[in-house]
Scaffold this motif. Sequence first.
Motif, mmCIF file in Angstrom:
data_model
loop_
_atom_site.group_PDB
_atom_site.id
_atom_site.type_symbol
_atom_site.label_atom_id
_atom_site.label_comp_id
_atom_site.label_asym_id
_atom_site.label_seq_id
_atom_site.Cartn_x
_atom_site.Cartn_y
_atom_site.Cartn_z
ATOM 1 N N GLN A 21 -5.541 -3.771 13.111
ATOM 2 C CA GLN A 21 -5.043 -4.280 11.738
ATOM 3 C C GLN A 21 -4.682 -5.459 12.626
ATOM 4 O O GLN A 21 -4.046 -6.141 11.623
ATOM 5 C CB GLN A 21 -5.181 -2.885 10.998
ATOM 6 C CG GLN A 21 -5.498 -1.978 10.965
ATOM 7 C CD GLN A 21 -4.641 -0.529 10.441
ATOM 8 O OE1 GLN A 21 -3.553 -1.088 9.443
ATOM 9 N NE2 GLN A 21 -5.829 0.102 10.781
ATOM 10 N N SER A 57 -9.403 -2.870 7.518
ATOM 11 C CA SER A 57 -8.713 -3.232 6.592
ATOM 12 C C SER A 57 -8.321 -1.756 5.980
ATOM 13 O O SER A 57 -9.860 -1.972 4.868
ATOM 14 C CB SER A 57 -9.201 -4.170 5.654
ATOM 15 O OG SER A 57 -9.210 -5.841 6.957
ATOM 16 N N PRO A 58 -7.968 -1.295 5.975
ATOM 17 C CA PRO A 58 -8.097 0.471 5.553
ATOM 18 C C PRO A 58 -7.507 -0.488 3.486
ATOM 19 O O PRO A 58 -7.207 -0.953 4.075
ATOM 20 C CB PRO A 58 -6.861 0.891 6.211
ATOM 21 C CG PRO A 58 -6.622 0.065 7.128
ATOM 22 C CD PRO A 58 -7.311 -1.044 7.627
ATOM 23 N N PRO A 59 -8.497 0.809 2.615
ATOM 24 C CA PRO A 59 -7.785 0.321 1.509
ATOM 25 C C PRO A 59 -6.732 0.854 1.308
ATOM 26 O O PRO A 59 -6.019 0.788 0.043
ATOM 27 C CB PRO A 59 -9.140 0.787 0.946
ATOM 28 C CG PRO A 59 -9.784 2.663 2.202
ATOM 29 C CD PRO A 59 -9.676 1.157 3.531
ATOM 30 N N SER A 60 -5.984 2.291 2.027
ATOM 31 C CA SER A 60 -4.903 2.953 1.536
ATOM 32 C C SER A 60 -3.797 2.034 1.631
ATOM 33 O O SER A 60 -2.333 1.665 1.717
ATOM 34 C CB SER A 60 -4.352 4.308 2.473
ATOM 35 O OG SER A 60 -4.932 3.458 3.740
ATOM 36 N N VAL A 61 -4.175 0.805 2.800
ATOM 37 C CA VAL A 61 -3.165 -0.683 2.781
ATOM 38 C C VAL A 61 -2.887 -2.149 2.024
ATOM 39 O O VAL A 61 -3.684 -2.077 1.245
ATOM 40 C CB VAL A 61 -2.903 -0.671 3.956
ATOM 41 C CG1 VAL A 61 -2.023 -1.927 5.394
ATOM 42 C CG2 VAL A 61 -3.001 0.234 5.210
ATOM 43 N N VAL A 65 -6.589 -3.857 1.492
ATOM 44 C CA VAL A 65 -6.967 -3.840 0.248
ATOM 45 C C VAL A 65 -7.411 -5.788 -0.080
ATOM 46 O O VAL A 65 -8.383 -6.396 -1.056
ATOM 47 C CB VAL A 65 -6.360 -2.985 -0.784
ATOM 48 C CG1 VAL A 65 -6.559 -3.689 -2.307
ATOM 49 C CG2 VAL A 65 -5.842 -1.759 -0.484
ATOM 50 N N SER A 102 -14.405 2.220 -1.600
ATOM 51 C CA SER A 102 -13.291 2.355 -1.243
ATOM 52 C C SER A 102 -12.050 1.569 -1.864
ATOM 53 O O SER A 102 -11.024 1.921 -1.554
ATOM 54 C CB SER A 102 -13.737 2.330 0.032
ATOM 55 O OG SER A 102 -13.968 1.167 0.399
ATOM 56 N N PRO A 104 -9.919 0.011 -4.862
ATOM 57 C CA PRO A 104 -9.533 -0.180 -5.775
ATOM 58 C C PRO A 104 -10.143 -0.231 -7.104
ATOM 59 O O PRO A 104 -10.540 -1.240 -6.918
ATOM 60 C CB PRO A 104 -7.721 -0.169 -5.395
ATOM 61 C CG PRO A 104 -8.337 -0.770 -4.635
ATOM 62 C CD PRO A 104 -9.581 -0.848 -3.987
#
Length: 1317
Positions: A21, A57-61, A65, A102, A104
């Motif tokens: 990341q 690239s986690p979708p929670s960050v 996103v 995944s 948003p």
Amino acid sequence: MDVDIEKITSLSERDSTGELQKYLSSVTAEQLTTLITNTALKGKDIGALIKAIFKGSPPSVADGVSRRALLYQHCISLCDSGDLQTEVASDIMGLLMLETHSLPGPSLAQLASLYVDSIKAGMMGNGKSLELFPTILTALAGTEALAYGKGELSGEEYKKQLINTLCSSRWDPQCVIHLTTMFRDVPLSPEELQFVVEKVLRMFQKMELQEIPPLIYQLLLLSSKGCKKQILEGIVQYFKHQDEQQKSEQMEGENLDVEVQSIPQDQLRHVEGTAILHIVFAVRLDYELGKEFLKTIKAALGEPSRVLCSFSIALLLSLSRIQRLEEQVFDFLKGAITKCFKDEQMQQGSKFLQDLVAPPCSVSSMILETVKNSVFGWDHVTQGLVQLGFILMDSFGPKPGPFGKTAEVPSSLARSPTQLACQLGGQVLLEGFKMHEQIRGEILEQVLNRLVTKTASPVTHFIDLLSSMVTSAPMILLESSSKVLETFDQLSYLPLSTVEGLLKAVQPLLKVSMALKDSLIIVLRKAMFSSQLDGRKSAVMGFLLLLKNFRVLGSIASSQASQAITSSQVQADVHSRYNAAANEAFCLEILSSLRRCLSQQADGFHDVLRRNSQLASSIMQTLLSHLRRYYEPEQDLLPPMKLEPCISAQGDQVFLQEPLAHLLSCTVHCLLWHQGLQARKPLIEDEEEDDNDDEGGFQAELQTMLESMTRRMVKSELEDFELDKSAEFSMASSVGVRNSIFATLLMGLYEVLIEYNFTTANYNKNCFEELLQLFSRYQKLCEIVKEKAGKGRASSKAPRSLLSLGFISSLLYALFRDSTQSREESLSVLRGSADFMRHAVGVAVNKIQQLEETGHTDGPDGHHADKTFHHLCDITSVLMWRYTNVPPAVEDAGKKAGSRSVSVLCLEGLLRVFTTVQQRHPPDWQSCWAPLMLWRRRGEPGEGLTEKLPFYLRQFQRSLLTQLSGGEEDFSSREAQLLVGVLAALASRLEPGSPQLDQMITWTLKICKETSFEDVALTKGLLSLLFSLLALQRSPVTELWELCQDIHSQLGDIDQDVELEKQSHFNIVCMKTAAPTTLLVLAQVGRLLDEVDWLIALKKSQAAVDKSNADLSQAPGQQDCVLKAVTLQLGTMLTALHELLQTALPPGVCSDTLLRDLSRTYGLLTALLKYYIQLCQVPSRLEKLVKLSGSHLTPQCYSFITYVQSGEGNGGGEKKKKKKEEDAMMAASVKVLRQTRAIPNLIFSIEQYEKFLILLSKKSKVNLMQYMKLSTSRDFRINAAALDTMLQEQQEADSQQTMVTQSPEVSQQPRKKKRKV
């Protein structure tokens, strides 16, 4: 800083994603996109790179996103660019799909908007990225809430909005197929699917023609989601529009003499064929798609122009190869074809309907166009065409009549819907046979099989088809000669008419195939010794056909007998090895065979002689040697002919063995023709002298024989033939049968000798006197036979005259029109005999009648349509001149009591001529009627048809007025009826809307209103003429109303106490003619009800086709012209029926017919109510119609039912009848009641009408029942006044007056009901 792909992939392999990341965060967006592009172009490690980016690239960050969104956007544009290999692009799309859910909601919305913008801008390229769009839309639909403008929408609503926007925007034609494919993977609601389908169907017009089939394929796959009907209708409408456009361009090009084609025809047809294959394949996989198509087509049958076209019919025929749909497809096509022809027939017979409704589309022309188009590689359609053709011919072909016989109607004169459908089937098969080589064998085999197997049914339509096939492709049929040979083996077992038609059809093949000819000869020789009479007749007829069609060297072609073979292949000289010399030996061999069975048929020799003049010597010698058996050579012996050898006996039964009169007739005609030929043929070849000597020998012998026969027949009395007034002619005894046969033979001999002597007399006075003596003998014998028939001792059916039509034509011209000075003295001998002239005209009438019934006459030229028609024209000119130039008063003086005058016979002949021409000659009536209407001998000058028709109409009108204006003692009912018939035949040729037709209608109306003859037949004839003329101009409903008032006035009211005001619109209606006129009026009412029924059915079917039609959404005060006309027609008919319901009609047919028409009227009123129930509205006209039915129809119906059941058949003016007459009338009424269901059916129809009135009142909120009276309860009725009267009479009278006490009940009950009304 350079981005290292190896570092990214190595970091992604670690368990922890922190360093990955961090590293990706240090990479700029531009660097990342460059890395992705370079890696993708190399085609290596792109999958690992994308996975590493997703992992880092986690979708929670938020940073993750945005990086994911950047990755999606760049990969989408990269795939659309077309720079990547297909496998690489597919891998990228697959990886993106896995991670789509995944993302948003805002990112999904952003990606979806990107797609929409790209589609709007036409930047989709190869459409590879569209594989991802369904996944994005699916993920978007699962989102809870998304910002939209100033508010929020759910994911499902947002998706719907996107699809709506997409379908409303402009699409690049190149991406339509990709978008359609994409929507297959998108979950769509029915409303969304409809948006998509409508958009794709709209894009059809903007696409290249070659792209249509793959788009149709994708649409059919999309149909699994729904909208099957809309998709199929859209495809059909597109090709229908293309066909119409091409036809208009073709017509425009023909008008401008240039070729105008936006789309090549062959290209369009191939695309249509491919589309049909796609649809058939889809239906095989999805049966519901086929059911939906059939459902759509059937629903549009009321308005076939919406969906039926050449393409849709071809599609139906292709679908017929699917077993589950086969029966449904052909049932629909049969129904559509017959409905089309019935609708055309209905409109053609009524100007009222023509003014209201446009002509229907022609399903038959569409089917023939499909056959024409099938030449462009539509192999999947041809089998269905063959099946359809045979289904039509089998289903609608001629049916056997009484005793297995059927009327002979040429296929070119088909008039009824069934005949037209059968003719269409033959055209389909013939055109298919010409165009498609692969189906020729099957068509030929099926046609021949039907000729052999359908022995109990007429097969003339199949013979006509076979003849056309032989003419169009004889060499192709020779390739299937084995099938023809198999059919030849069955000849002796087939009906004679079938054998004759078959051999005539295959005659051209025999000239080019020695094997076929030899096989036929063997079969005919076997048949000649058959135990069955028809088998032997078939052999004789076959041999005669061969003789006529194989020309002998040196024969002079006769124009009268020429039969052109239209096939150039048959006319070619390459087959000259079957030359004329070989034909002569062949024909002589046949003649030797025919001598064995000459007694069976000799008439055909005349046609053979005309075709092969070189066979004259053989034919004449054959006939002469056969005639010698029955000729008495001793000149002093009477009678000159031996009749006894002409019959044979088996036990008590006597049979005719030799038709001697026919033999003599054939001999005479052959001799006369040969004499005429010799007079025209120059003798220039020396080697022919011997032959001429032989010919002169038999010619001189025959002439001598006929002269001696004439002289001795004049001297012979009937006693010499054992046929005097005391002879027995009863058909119950062998002696009577023998005498009847002798009388028939003798009458035929007299007629043949009369024709011969007139033809050879050269207008010699002595010969004509001798001819009249022959006629007096003939007439005397006829009177004896007629007298015996009148007493029931002989057969009442007169034998057919053997006088030929050509002779009758010449004789009539000589008797009535020939004004040559040198012939005046000799012709005065014949003209002095009124009986002879009357007989000549009577024979002409009988010949014309035979021509009308069978299409041919006896004797030479009887089967040649052209010659027959020319003779008919000549006879007509003479009959017309005789009737119009010789007053009846001149001939009445010499007329025998009870015999018909020459004028009446002439008029009957004219009427039969007109009827024959209408029935037997082609629809192009100008060519047929012009020679008739010129009323002249061929070669004489004359005016044109247009000028002559009104002139002669006025001539016949004056003749009829003369009949009607004279006294009753001068009135000839028969002549008046014939005049009306002639007027009807001529008036039917007037142009609708012409001043001549208007004048004819006005004149006929005047005659019917002013004529007061109490002649039933004349009344029916005049009224029928009036109705037939009015049908060409308008509806006769007003005249029907006036006639009903006159009938009511003449027959009286059902209530005897009601005094009617005497009024008369039509003087032709009187007490004697009122009842027959009632039947005629009711027949016209039935015809008008048929028209109204047809119009209501048309409106209902149109409403079913399109429920959003303007007719269904119109305001209550707005009605189209059809509904307005229906309401007015029904209203006027209600008033007419109101008059008849109050009329004291005689019990029986009149009352029964009226009850049936009333049931139909209520049925139509109910059907009209059902139509308006669909609209939920009540127009003012309908309300008035309901009010009229409640006041003028229903109450009178119940009164009339009571009147009929009471058996009160006497009119209002006849109050006193004998008891016997009353009992007889009562018995007749009871019998009719017992045999009919008319009254219960009428009651049910009234109750149904009231039921739907209540339903319409509830739906429309208009109280229509206020106009209806409470229905009478007919189950239990007590008449109090009648009961009191009966009790009083029982106290005063004894038991013998029981029947009388019922009379007050019967007479009072209707009066009471009348007062209630």
